[in-house]
Write an enzyme that holds these catalytic residues in place. Sequence first.
Site, PDB file in Angstrom:
ATOM      1  N   ARG A   1     -35.350  33.243  -2.379  1.00 39.67           N
ATOM      2  CA  ARG A   1     -35.471  31.920  -1.753  1.00 39.67           C
ATOM      3  C   ARG A   1     -34.539  31.806  -0.549  1.00 39.67           C
ATOM      4  O   ARG A   1     -34.449  30.752   0.062  1.00 39.67           O
ATOM      5  CB  ARG A   1     -35.159  30.818  -2.769  1.00 39.67           C
ATOM      6  CG  ARG A   1     -36.208  30.670  -3.852  1.00 39.67           C
ATOM      7  CD  ARG A   1     -35.946  29.481  -4.769  1.00 39.67           C
ATOM      8  NE  ARG A   1     -37.052  29.286  -5.683  1.00 39.67           N
ATOM      9  CZ  ARG A   1     -37.190  29.930  -6.843  1.00 39.67           C
ATOM     10  NH1 ARG A   1     -36.257  30.804  -7.207  1.00 39.67           N
ATOM     11  NH2 ARG A   1     -38.230  29.713  -7.627  1.00 39.67           N
TER      12      ARG A   1
ATOM     13  N   LYS B   1     -33.277  35.844   4.670  1.00 44.16           N
ATOM     14  CA  LYS B   1     -33.928  37.089   4.265  1.00 44.16           C
ATOM     15  C   LYS B   1     -35.439  37.016   4.460  1.00 44.16           C
ATOM     16  O   LYS B   1     -36.064  37.970   4.923  1.00 44.16           O
ATOM     17  CB  LYS B   1     -33.622  37.393   2.793  1.00 44.16           C
ATOM     18  CG  LYS B   1     -32.268  37.978   2.531  1.00 44.16           C
ATOM     19  CD  LYS B   1     -32.164  38.403   1.076  1.00 44.16           C
ATOM     20  CE  LYS B   1     -30.802  38.983   0.751  1.00 44.16           C
ATOM     21  NZ  LYS B   1     -30.723  39.441  -0.655  1.00 44.16           N
TER      22      LYS B   1
ATOM     23  N   GLU C   1     -31.067  36.174 -12.982  1.00 37.79           N
ATOM     24  CA  GLU C   1     -29.655  36.559 -12.994  1.00 37.79           C
ATOM     25  C   GLU C   1     -29.518  38.039 -12.644  1.00 37.79           C
ATOM     26  O   GLU C   1     -30.208  38.890 -13.213  1.00 37.79           O
ATOM     27  CB  GLU C   1     -29.050  36.295 -14.371  1.00 37.79           C
ATOM     28  CG  GLU C   1     -27.544  36.454 -14.418  1.00 37.79           C
ATOM     29  CD  GLU C   1     -26.965  36.054 -15.756  1.00 37.79           C
ATOM     30  OE1 GLU C   1     -25.729  36.225 -15.920  1.00 37.79           O
ATOM     31  OE2 GLU C   1     -27.716  35.594 -16.627  1.00 37.79           O
TER      32      GLU C   1
ATOM     33  N   ASP D   1     -31.644  44.189  -2.961  1.00 39.24           N
ATOM     34  CA  ASP D   1     -30.271  43.835  -3.283  1.00 39.24           C
ATOM     35  C   ASP D   1     -29.419  44.545  -2.252  1.00 39.24           C
ATOM     36  O   ASP D   1     -29.585  45.739  -2.004  1.00 39.24           O
ATOM     37  CB  ASP D   1     -29.881  44.244  -4.692  1.00 39.24           C
ATOM     38  CG  ASP D   1     -28.606  43.525  -5.124  1.00 39.24           C
ATOM     39  OD1 ASP D   1     -28.500  42.308  -4.881  1.00 39.24           O
ATOM     40  OD2 ASP D   1     -27.707  44.166  -5.692  1.00 39.24           O
ATOM     41  N   SER D   2     -28.588  43.781  -1.629  1.00 36.12           N
ATOM     42  CA  SER D   2     -27.815  44.336  -0.530  1.00 36.12           C
ATOM     43  C   SER D   2     -26.416  43.759  -0.562  1.00 36.12           C
ATOM     44  O   SER D   2     -26.157  42.737  -1.208  1.00 36.12           O
ATOM     45  CB  SER D   2     -28.479  44.030   0.811  1.00 36.12           C
ATOM     46  OG  SER D   2     -28.708  42.641   0.955  1.00 36.12           O
TER      47      SER D   2
ATOM     48  N   PHE E   1     -26.905  35.700   8.950  1.00 42.08           N
ATOM     49  CA  PHE E   1     -26.342  34.965   7.818  1.00 42.08           C
ATOM     50  C   PHE E   1     -25.381  35.893   7.081  1.00 42.08           C
ATOM     51  O   PHE E   1     -25.169  37.035   7.478  1.00 42.08           O
ATOM     52  CB  PHE E   1     -27.462  34.484   6.881  1.00 42.08           C
ATOM     53  CG  PHE E   1     -28.312  35.597   6.313  1.00 42.08           C
ATOM     54  CD1 PHE E   1     -28.074  36.113   5.056  1.00 42.08           C
ATOM     55  CD2 PHE E   1     -29.358  36.135   7.060  1.00 42.08           C
ATOM     56  CE1 PHE E   1     -28.840  37.144   4.545  1.00 42.08           C
ATOM     57  CE2 PHE E   1     -30.147  37.162   6.557  1.00 42.08           C
ATOM     58  CZ  PHE E   1     -29.887  37.671   5.290  1.00 42.08           C
ATOM     59  N   GLY E   2     -24.775  35.382   6.013  1.00 39.17           N
ATOM     60  CA  GLY E   2     -23.873  36.210   5.224  1.00 39.17           C
ATOM     61  C   GLY E   2     -22.663  36.668   6.028  1.00 39.17           C
ATOM     62  O   GLY E   2     -21.992  35.881   6.695  1.00 39.17           O
ATOM     63  N   TYR E   3     -22.401  37.971   6.001  1.00 45.73           N
ATOM     64  CA  TYR E   3     -21.247  38.554   6.684  1.00 45.73           C
ATOM     65  C   TYR E   3     -21.553  38.961   8.121  1.00 45.73           C
ATOM     66  O   TYR E   3     -20.707  39.589   8.780  1.00 45.73           O
ATOM     67  CB  TYR E   3     -20.744  39.784   5.904  1.00 45.73           C
ATOM     68  CG  TYR E   3     -20.262  39.466   4.510  1.00 45.73           C
ATOM     69  CD1 TYR E   3     -18.961  39.014   4.290  1.00 45.73           C
ATOM     70  CD2 TYR E   3     -21.099  39.605   3.416  1.00 45.73           C
ATOM     71  CE1 TYR E   3     -18.514  38.716   3.017  1.00 45.73           C
ATOM     72  CE2 TYR E   3     -20.667  39.315   2.132  1.00 45.73           C
ATOM     73  CZ  TYR E   3     -19.375  38.865   1.930  1.00 45.73           C
ATOM     74  OH  TYR E   3     -18.934  38.574   0.663  1.00 45.73           O
ATOM     75  N   ASP E   4     -22.721  38.618   8.631  1.00 49.90           N
ATOM     76  CA  ASP E   4     -23.109  39.011   9.990  1.00 49.90           C
ATOM     77  C   ASP E   4     -22.080  38.639  11.054  1.00 49.90           C
ATOM     78  O   ASP E   4     -21.839  39.429  11.980  1.00 49.90           O
ATOM     79  CB  ASP E   4     -24.465  38.401  10.351  1.00 49.90           C
ATOM     80  CG  ASP E   4     -25.625  39.102   9.663  1.00 49.90           C
ATOM     81  OD1 ASP E   4     -25.436  40.238   9.180  1.00 49.90           O
ATOM     82  OD2 ASP E   4     -26.723  38.523   9.608  1.00 49.90           O
TER      83      ASP E   4
END
Length: 209
Positions: free
Chosen positions: A11, A15, A43, A72-73, A161-164
């Site tokens: 979701r 991504k 989970e 999964d990254s 997004f994330g650690y970008d």
Amino acid sequence: MKQQVIVLATRNRGKIAELSAMLADTGLTVRGLDDFPQVGEIEETGTTFEENALLKARAVAQATGLVAVADDSGLSVDALDGAPGVYSARYSDDSPHLPGETRDQRNNAKLLGALAGVPHEKRTARFMCVMAAAAPNGHTATARGSWEGHIATAARGSNGFGYDPLFIDSDSGLHSAELPPEQKNARSHRGKALAALMRIWPEFWQQAC
């Protein structure tokens, strides 16, 4: 399953946008989990990227009756012995939540704190991704990708997004969040993993039907 409809097992809008753009020329019809409200939260109990990707893809394939693709990254930082690794998305869940702060912002703040005082040459890191496809009949396939770089001392850029904002691409010297989408998709761990998955897709689809 004559029509090649796949469900992206996420979701996360960032991504979904990235993966949909990468798959635009494949002829696949892509749907996200928001189209399937009956699918609850899955989970991530695996200890590796591959375990978590397969877990998500299998669960969504069974719940929807369609082929599911999951990834999964995460980020592996050498100075932190590979952390945050498979826990990248929830790295800061044990940190205080400041008003208005997003999880991404907390994760980045915790990473910067963990690397405080570490010189540039020792801030090597890589994004890692496992892409998994699963069919309702139980057939699966996986592919991997990685992206080498360094962790910056301050965030830059507004894409991604994330650690970008903290990840510096080794080749261009730009932060991931500074790269335009098409350039990022060509270099990224997720783009490489998806390209590898697409190379084995015809064989996978034949066995998935």
